[in-house]
Scaffold this motif. Structure first.
Motif, PDB file in Angstrom:
ATOM      1  N   ARG A 155     -37.423  -5.004  -5.690  1.00 23.03           N
ATOM      2  CA  ARG A 155     -38.540  -5.819  -5.212  1.00 23.03           C
ATOM      3  C   ARG A 155     -39.747  -5.659  -6.130  1.00 23.03           C
ATOM      4  O   ARG A 155     -40.457  -6.621  -6.421  1.00 23.03           O
ATOM      5  CB  ARG A 155     -38.912  -5.426  -3.779  1.00 23.03           C
ATOM      6  CG  ARG A 155     -38.103  -6.156  -2.717  1.00 23.03           C
ATOM      7  CD  ARG A 155     -38.800  -6.087  -1.369  1.00 23.03           C
ATOM      8  NE  ARG A 155     -38.715  -4.767  -0.778  1.00 23.03           N
ATOM      9  CZ  ARG A 155     -39.691  -4.183  -0.090  1.00 23.03           C
ATOM     10  NH1 ARG A 155     -40.846  -4.786   0.054  1.00 23.03           N
ATOM     11  NH2 ARG A 155     -39.522  -2.990   0.439  1.00 23.03           N
ATOM     12  N   GLU A 215     -33.193  -1.245  -3.491  1.00 23.58           N
ATOM     13  CA  GLU A 215     -33.751  -2.535  -3.062  1.00 23.58           C
ATOM     14  C   GLU A 215     -35.264  -2.545  -3.235  1.00 23.58           C
ATOM     15  O   GLU A 215     -35.849  -3.556  -3.646  1.00 23.58           O
ATOM     16  CB  GLU A 215     -33.371  -2.775  -1.594  1.00 23.58           C
ATOM     17  CG  GLU A 215     -33.678  -4.187  -1.091  1.00 23.58           C
ATOM     18  CD  GLU A 215     -35.085  -4.339  -0.551  1.00 23.58           C
ATOM     19  OE1 GLU A 215     -35.622  -5.471  -0.575  1.00 23.58           O
ATOM     20  OE2 GLU A 215     -35.661  -3.320  -0.110  1.00 23.58           O
ATOM     21  N   VAL A 216     -35.924  -1.413  -2.968  1.00 26.99           N
ATOM     22  CA  VAL A 216     -37.374  -1.329  -3.152  1.00 26.99           C
ATOM     23  C   VAL A 216     -37.719  -1.443  -4.633  1.00 26.99           C
ATOM     24  O   VAL A 216     -38.651  -2.157  -5.026  1.00 26.99           O
ATOM     25  CB  VAL A 216     -37.921  -0.010  -2.566  1.00 26.99           C
ATOM     26  CG1 VAL A 216     -39.405   0.145  -2.891  1.00 26.99           C
ATOM     27  CG2 VAL A 216     -37.710   0.035  -1.054  1.00 26.99           C
ATOM     28  N   THR A 243     -37.935  11.684   5.058  1.00 36.26           N
ATOM     29  CA  THR A 243     -37.274  11.001   3.946  1.00 36.26           C
ATOM     30  C   THR A 243     -36.768  12.022   2.919  1.00 36.26           C
ATOM     31  O   THR A 243     -35.683  11.852   2.358  1.00 36.26           O
ATOM     32  CB  THR A 243     -38.210   9.986   3.274  1.00 36.26           C
ATOM     33  OG1 THR A 243     -39.461  10.613   2.945  1.00 36.26           O
ATOM     34  CG2 THR A 243     -38.486   8.799   4.180  1.00 36.26           C
ATOM     35  N   ALA A 281     -29.030   2.752  -1.675  1.00 39.28           N
ATOM     36  CA  ALA A 281     -29.097   1.297  -1.792  1.00 39.28           C
ATOM     37  C   ALA A 281     -30.439   0.783  -1.298  1.00 39.28           C
ATOM     38  O   ALA A 281     -31.003  -0.174  -1.858  1.00 39.28           O
ATOM     39  CB  ALA A 281     -27.956   0.650  -0.997  1.00 39.28           C
ATOM     40  N   ALA A 282     -30.975   1.409  -0.247  1.00 37.71           N
ATOM     41  CA  ALA A 282     -32.293   1.014   0.256  1.00 37.71           C
ATOM     42  C   ALA A 282     -33.377   1.322  -0.771  1.00 37.71           C
ATOM     43  O   ALA A 282     -34.312   0.537  -0.971  1.00 37.71           O
ATOM     44  CB  ALA A 282     -32.584   1.731   1.564  1.00 37.71           C
ATOM     45  N   ALA A 325     -25.962   3.680   2.007  1.00 43.25           N
ATOM     46  CA  ALA A 325     -27.102   3.016   2.638  1.00 43.25           C
ATOM     47  C   ALA A 325     -28.438   3.539   2.128  1.00 43.25           C
ATOM     48  O   ALA A 325     -29.357   2.758   1.848  1.00 43.25           O
ATOM     49  CB  ALA A 325     -27.023   3.158   4.161  1.00 43.25           C
ATOM     50  N   LEU A 326     -28.564   4.864   2.000  1.00 44.15           N
ATOM     51  CA  LEU A 326     -29.851   5.426   1.596  1.00 44.15           C
ATOM     52  C   LEU A 326     -30.216   5.080   0.154  1.00 44.15           C
ATOM     53  O   LEU A 326     -31.287   4.504  -0.088  1.00 44.15           O
ATOM     54  CB  LEU A 326     -29.859   6.938   1.823  1.00 44.15           C
ATOM     55  CG  LEU A 326     -31.173   7.644   1.491  1.00 44.15           C
ATOM     56  CD1 LEU A 326     -32.311   7.107   2.336  1.00 44.15           C
ATOM     57  CD2 LEU A 326     -31.037   9.161   1.689  1.00 44.15           C
TER      58      LEU A 326
END
Length: 294
Positions: free
Chosen positions: A269, A265-266, A180, A261-262, A258-259
């Motif tokens: 949450r 998203e966490v 990561t 944005a992921a 994508a990275l």
């Protein structure tokens, strides 16, 4: 059978296996090798290794057998054809796979009269033979201690316990950090490139950012251990805003979002679960819940 203190069999001659064989040979060990593509052994045979014609022959040559394979499925595919030769062998499995598969492999080996040590090598092939390198091991302690001096020829040894899955677990945890982190580095390089900044120009700033991470980990570790995610130092909502800015900057540059944005998203949450005013470390609880509900 050869003297276990000065001889070893290595099965699997990818870059890692070749580095291991070369290191053993340099330290004066007698090394028997086997690989599905036999020609990969040619440079090692030139250095003094003995190429076994069959898996059975490779297993018969030595009590200590080091496996350097892609995964545990490869182990079954190779050793499954020679189970009659497994009795009395010590399998040091340095192949990468999950903790569950390591535990199953230990049971499988025992069922055929062999004993199994799980290993997780923490360095690339270039690090084999260096005392600064290390490998996680787990499995029967007496087995580890009996062969520790031979294993130390490859790297320093870090014994994690009797559970065969522990070495694989520690290895995968560190791989979680490594992949990561390196993926974020590549994304940063792509974002820099979109603005005409080369990887070379960026490198000292990357090094500075990465070198700060141990300090952050050192600061937050006792808090996480205590379950303290107080927002007195940082707040998740502010972190989310920062990540959102990264997403917008990436999008404007025409770079894949994508990275980041992921990551965003966490963060979102965590905020949805009531952690907006807590430290970003509260996300560890979000991750735990995801695991528990899977």
């Amino acid at each position: 059978m050869s003297d276990t203190q000065q001889s070893v069999t290595v099965i699997g001659l990818g870059p890692m296996g070749q580095a291991m064989v070369s290191t053993f040979l340099e330290r004066g060990y007698q090394v028997t090798v086997w690989n599905r593509t036999a020609s990969k052994a040619d440079p090692l045979v030139a250095k003094g290794a003995v190429l076994a014609a069959t898996v059975q022959e490779a297993l018969a040559a030595n009590e200590l057998v080091v496996l350097s394979l892609t995964d545990y499925d490869a182990m079954y595919a190779i050793l499954g054809q020679a189970t009659d030769a497994l009795a009395g062998r010590v399998l040091v499995n340095l192949s990468s796979d999950t903790p569950e598969k390591a535990r199953a492999a230990a049971e499988w080996a025992a069922g055929h009269g062999a004993r199994h040590l799980t290993g997780g090598v923490q360095v690339p092939p270039s690090g084999i033979g260096s005392p600064e390198s290390a490998t996680f091991y787990s499995g029967p302690k007496d087995l580890f201690e009996a062969h520790q001096e031979t294993l130390k020829v490859l790297t320093a040894t870090d014994y994690r316990g009797e559970d065969p899955g522990l070495a694989a677990l520690y290895y995968q945890i560190l791989m979680d950090i490594f992949w990561t982190s390196m993926l974020s580095y590549l994304h940063a390089v792509a974002l820099a490139d979109a603005h005409g900044i080369t990887a070379e120009e960026l490198q000292p700033y990357v090094a500075s950012a990465l070198s700060s991470l141990p300090n952050f980990a050192g600061f937050y570790t006792p808090r996480i251990n205590a379950g303290n995610h107080a927002g007195d130092v940082d707040k998740l909502a502010m972190g989310a805003a920062s990540v959102e800015h990264i997403v917008h900057t990436t999008e404007a540059a025409g770079v894949d979002t994508a990275l980041p944005a992921a990551v965003l998203e966490v963060f979102r949450r965590g905020m949805a679960q009531g952690h907006s005013g807590d430290s970003f470390t509260s996300l560890v609880e979000v991750f735990k819940k995801a695991v528990a509900s899977a």
